[in-house]
Design a protein around this motif. Structure first.
Motif, PDB file in Angstrom:
ATOM      1  N   SER A  63       0.805  -1.220   0.000  1.00 60.31           N
ATOM      2  CA  SER A  63       0.000   0.000   0.000  1.00 60.31           C
ATOM      3  C   SER A  63       0.839   1.273   0.000  1.00 60.31           C
ATOM      4  O   SER A  63       0.334   2.349  -0.326  1.00 60.31           O
ATOM      5  CB  SER A  63      -0.945   0.009   1.214  1.00 60.31           C
ATOM      6  N   GLU A  89      -6.384   7.620   2.458  1.00 59.81           N
ATOM      7  CA  GLU A  89      -6.335   6.315   3.135  1.00 59.81           C
ATOM      8  C   GLU A  89      -5.061   6.110   3.941  1.00 59.81           C
ATOM      9  O   GLU A  89      -4.933   5.105   4.641  1.00 59.81           O
ATOM     10  CB  GLU A  89      -6.517   5.169   2.131  1.00 59.81           C
ATOM     11  N   ASP A  90      -4.123   7.032   3.855  1.00 64.94           N
ATOM     12  CA  ASP A  90      -2.935   6.977   4.720  1.00 64.94           C
ATOM     13  C   ASP A  90      -3.215   7.578   6.095  1.00 64.94           C
ATOM     14  O   ASP A  90      -2.360   7.494   6.991  1.00 64.94           O
ATOM     15  CB  ASP A  90      -1.771   7.738   4.081  1.00 64.94           C
TER      16      ASP A  90
END
Length: 130
Positions: A63, A89-90
């Motif tokens: 990811s 999304e981090d």
């Protein structure tokens, strides 16, 4: 006093960058692998990256591969996580942890879970949002 302290978190727009620091006191990082983990609300903790003791072999989760870079400054007893091209999304609390004597970590399995590490910090919040 043995301690790991993370710093460098904050609020950044998508596509931006942050550099996290993990500084050890009371022990030398020379003898430890250092892992970065993250946990987002409602999600399981994830091993993001790791730098091994000795030859400084590195591991990155799929990811973050190509966007994050882990490095170590032995003189400062500090490990860094350079995070580029950040995505929403981090967003998570990022923790660093130290595992004594661990070398050659190149897989998620070898990196293991933060609970298996000898020391860990209190975490630093990273929020990626416009």
């Amino acid at each position: 006093q043995v301690q790991l302290v993370e710093s460098g978190g904050g609020l950044v727009q998508p596509g931006g960058s942050l550099r996290l620091s993990c500084t050890a006191s009371g022990f030398s990082l020379d003898y430890y692998a250092i892992g970065w983990f993250r946990q987002a609300p409602g999600k399981e903790r994830e091993g993001v990256s790791c730098i091994s003791k000795g030859d400084s072999t590195t591991y990155y989760a799929d990811s973050v591969k190509g966007r994050f870079t882990i490095s170590k400054d032995n003189a400062k007893n500090t490990v860094y996580l350079q995070m580029n091209f950040l995505k929403p999304e981090d967003t998570a609390v990022y923790y660093c942890a130290a595992l004594f004597g661990a070398g050659g970590i190149t897989t998620a399995q070898a990196m293991g879970d933060m609970d298996d590490y000898d020391y860990s910090g209190q975490g630093t919040q990273v929020t990626v949002s416009s």
